[in-house]
Motif scaffolding. Structure first.
Motif, PDB file in Angstrom:
ATOM      1  N   ASP A 400      28.198  36.877  25.711  1.00 11.71           N
ATOM      2  CA  ASP A 400      29.595  37.325  25.970  1.00 11.71           C
ATOM      3  C   ASP A 400      30.444  37.502  27.015  1.00 11.71           C
ATOM      4  O   ASP A 400      31.292  37.144  26.726  1.00 11.71           O
ATOM      5  N   LEU A 401      30.201  36.434  28.171  1.00  9.75           N
ATOM      6  CA  LEU A 401      30.549  35.984  28.999  1.00  9.75           C
ATOM      7  C   LEU A 401      30.779  34.186  28.459  1.00  9.75           C
ATOM      8  O   LEU A 401      31.885  33.510  28.493  1.00  9.75           O
ATOM      9  N   ILE A 441      37.865  37.966  30.747  1.00  9.29           N
ATOM     10  CA  ILE A 441      38.494  37.638  29.908  1.00  9.29           C
ATOM     11  C   ILE A 441      40.508  37.877  30.300  1.00  9.29           C
ATOM     12  O   ILE A 441      41.423  37.269  30.123  1.00  9.29           O
ATOM     13  N   ASP A 442      40.415  39.096  31.028  1.00 10.57           N
ATOM     14  CA  ASP A 442      41.847  39.544  31.568  1.00 10.57           C
ATOM     15  C   ASP A 442      42.281  39.542  32.273  1.00 10.57           C
ATOM     16  O   ASP A 442      43.403  40.020  33.203  1.00 10.57           O
ATOM     17  N   LYS A 447      43.017  39.307  39.481  1.00 14.89           N
ATOM     18  CA  LYS A 447      44.468  40.001  40.258  1.00 14.89           C
ATOM     19  C   LYS A 447      43.909  41.259  41.055  1.00 14.89           C
ATOM     20  O   LYS A 447      44.650  40.887  41.857  1.00 14.89           O
ATOM     21  N   GLN A 448      42.424  41.093  41.328  1.00 17.23           N
ATOM     22  CA  GLN A 448      42.059  42.434  41.944  1.00 17.23           C
ATOM     23  C   GLN A 448      42.196  41.682  43.673  1.00 17.23           C
ATOM     24  O   GLN A 448      42.994  42.496  44.513  1.00 17.23           O
TER      25      GLN A 448
END
Length: 636
Positions: A400-401, A441-442, A447-448
């Motif tokens: 998945d990653l 991916i996002d 960002k956090q």
């Protein structure tokens, strides 16, 4: 044009596909090449050039760098050219096309997310290029800062090329001009609007060249102080007053607890390590071991053994027999997963796009591995194959990653130290569990963290934060690389091992890596402010800190800042909810306020959303540029 004229290459970009050009170059369309901006030394004439890569790949993206980057000046002789463009053939009869166009023959430049388009003086398209990785933003920004181009006021993403004669005047240092006498000087030949644009972009205070601030990377072991020797506001060891003087104005400053003096301790050595091992082989006091590691690190002779505990391959309370049994089981599991990708047939691989993409990216990144490690030195080093095999096996472990650029940076020091392939794999798995959110991916996790970093810096060093905010740099994206690969590219090989093992302890809080960021920024504050750095200059300086940081000084300052924040929160009557979350404190149900709650929304997105559409576009462009430039880094 003199065929033997020497030239300088100023910017160069690998992995650029020629998508459109005149009919003369039809054979080169959809071919990968190199795009550069250069200057003929004789006559000071600038030009753009695209030339086929040596392998003449068709729509392949195997390039070493993904962005425009400033290169060292090199001298060489040009090929046979005419005034506008040329097509070269080598002596081996295999045609290698080169397109060169003089800067003065280009009227406009237009760019999109991945495309760059040149327009002739008659407004027809001269050529169109596709950037297979990254974008042309850094290149266009460079041309704009150097006053080669000016942004169109009417058309989005269009930049007008300035006259070479005007540009030469604009390149002169403003420090050579007497501002008070400017009206008595002969009127320049370039336009008033050009002059005002230049004036607006210059620092408010012009220093003579001999007094320009030194921007070389440096490390302070003590907090920044004023000329009188007293600590300055929020970078201080004490905060007696609630105000500070800045540019002749009294500015309110948050009162913080004093920063205590912090000194590193002795490392965990073989003797101490043996004292924690019980007769059955278990480790008796894991918390105490982590304390010692946090304050002093680990001696190199036992580092590989202790890392296996810190990264979860070995369990602290397991006996020797249990540990050997677990390692045997994990080794078997590793080779089973390795066999899965090794036995994929060519037809399966052809039909498995996700697998092919991951495999291709791994192969590229392995080639870029830091060869300053003797373990990886040389092009045919078998240890590079081990690195690739572990990363391929991780794809099967967590499809998945899969694989994301930067992971090879995290694995390389582990494999170099541990060397055993299966053990290195499981240590890497443990490391990835700690930084898994970095590779969303996002980019939500990144960002956090950047938002938390902003919150922390705003609390600890208001002066620096205000400067960043005034210069549209408060999104902190110049720290992107630090956070993504945990400072791997900022410190020497031995220093990164010390820093990582300190961070792996989880002490004194889960986000101590953010305090490391603040410590580095705190040390570089004077460079940013005295140099009046813009966003791009901050980003460039931050990237140039690589290899020039003192890990001991950074760790001491990071811990001192943490203790300062901790003590300030203990004395504060304010909830500071977000800050308390960052340092891992429990939040009571009534704790709803957060730092900056009396101001506008302090989230990363508010930086963009509060701006006009044009400012939003500029902010997003700078954000993308920061990410791309931070990671466009090859080790050789």
């Amino acid at each position: 044009m003199d065929n033997e004229n020497e030239f300088e290459e100023i910017f160069i970009q690998h992995g650029v596909t020629l998508k459109k050009a005149s009919a003369s170059y039809i054979s080169a369309l959809n071919t990968i090449g190199v795009l550069l901006f250069g200057k003929y030394k004789k006559g000071n004439v600038h030009y753009f050039e695209w030339k086929m890569s040596e392998t003449c790949e068709i729509m392949d993206t195997d390039s070493q760098d993904s962005d425009w980057s400033l290169v060292h000046t090199t001298d060489s002789s040009s090929k046979s050219t005419d005034e506008n463009a040329i097509s070269d053939s080598d002596s081996q009869k295999s045609s290698k096309v080169t397109i060169r166009v003089l800067f003065r023959d280009i009227k406009d430049i237009e760019f999109g997310k991945t495309e760059l388009r040149f327009y002739n003086n008659d407004s027809t398209v001269h050529s169109l290029y596709l950037f297979n990785h990254g974008s042309p933003h850094a290149f266009v920004d460079f041309l704009e800062r150097k006053r080669f181009v000016r942004r169109s006021s009417r058309r989005k993403n269009i930049y007008h090329c300035l006259e070479e004669t005007d540009n030469d005047k604009l390149q002169k240092s403003f420090s050579e001009l007497n501002i008070e006498d400017i009206t008595s000087r002969p009127r320049p030949t370039y336009s008033y609007m050009d002059f005002m644009s230049k004036l607006a972009s210059m620092p408010h205070q012009i220093l003579p060249i001999s007094k320009q601030p030194d921007t070389t990377a440096r490390t302070r072991t003590t907090p920044p102080r004023s000329a009188g020797g007293e600590p300055i506001c929020n970078g201080s060891a004490t905060m007696e007053e609630g105000t500070t003087v800045e540019h002749g104005k009294e500015t309110e400053c948050r009162k913080l607890a004093p920063r205590p003096d912090v000194h590193r301790g002795e490392p965990l050595d073989a003797k101490k390590w043996a004292e924690f091992r019980a007769t059955n082989g278990s480790i008796t006091d894991a918390d105490r071991v982590k304390d010692i590691i946090f304050y002093g690190g680990i001696s190199n002779d036992i580092r590989a053994d202790v890392w296996k505990y810190l990264l979860g391959l070995d369990i602290w309370d397991h006996t020797s027999a249990q540990r050997e049994e677990r390692r045997g089981s994990k080794t078997e599991e590793y080779f089973l997963m390795k066999l899965q990708w090794q036995t994929i047939s060519p037809i399966q691989e052809h039909n498995f796009n996700g697998y092919r993409e991951r495999k291709c990216q791994i192969e590229k990144d392995v080639k870029r591995t830091d060869r300053t490690y003797a373990f990886f030195a040389g092009d045919d080093n078998p240890n590079l194959n081990k690195l690739q095999e572990i990363l391929m096996t991780y794809v099967m472990y967590n499809f998945d990653l899969g694989y994301v650029q930067g992971m090879s940076d995290l694995l390389a020091p582990i494999l170099c130290l541990v060397q055993n392939q299966a053990d290195s794999f499981w240590c890497f798995v443990g490391f990835m569990q700690k930084v898994f959110n970095n590779f969303d991916i996002d980019q939500k996790g990144m960002k956090q963290q950047l938002e938390h970093l902003r919150t922390l810096l705003a609390f600890v060093n208001e002066k620096l934060y205000k400067y960043l905010k005034d210069n549209q740099s408060e999104n902190m994206y110049f720290c992107f690389r630090w956070l993504l690969v945990w400072f791997k590219r900022e410190f020497s090989n031995s220093d990164i091992m010390l820093l990582w093992e300190v961070l792996w302890t989880g002490l004194p809080c889960p986000n101590f890596h953010l305090f490391v960021c603040v410590a580095i920024l705190d040390q570089e504050m004077d460079v940013f402010i005295d140099g009046k750095f813009t966003f791009t200059e901050i980003l460039k300086h931050v990237n140039e800190l690589s290899g020039n940081l003192n890990v001991i000084a950074v760790l001491e300052q990071a811990e001192s800042i943490y203790l300062q924040v901790k003590k300030t929160l203990e004395m504060s009557k304010e909830p500071h909810t977000e800050l308390r979350k960052i340092i891992g404190e429990e939040i009571s149900p009534s704790g709803t306020a957060s730092i900056g709650s009396d101001e506008d929304d302090d989230s990363c997105m508010s930086i963009v959303n509060d701006k006009s559409s044009e400012d939003q576009e500029t902010a997003m462009r700078k954000t993308d540029e920061a990410c791309e430039m931070s990671m466009s880094y090859a080790f050789f």
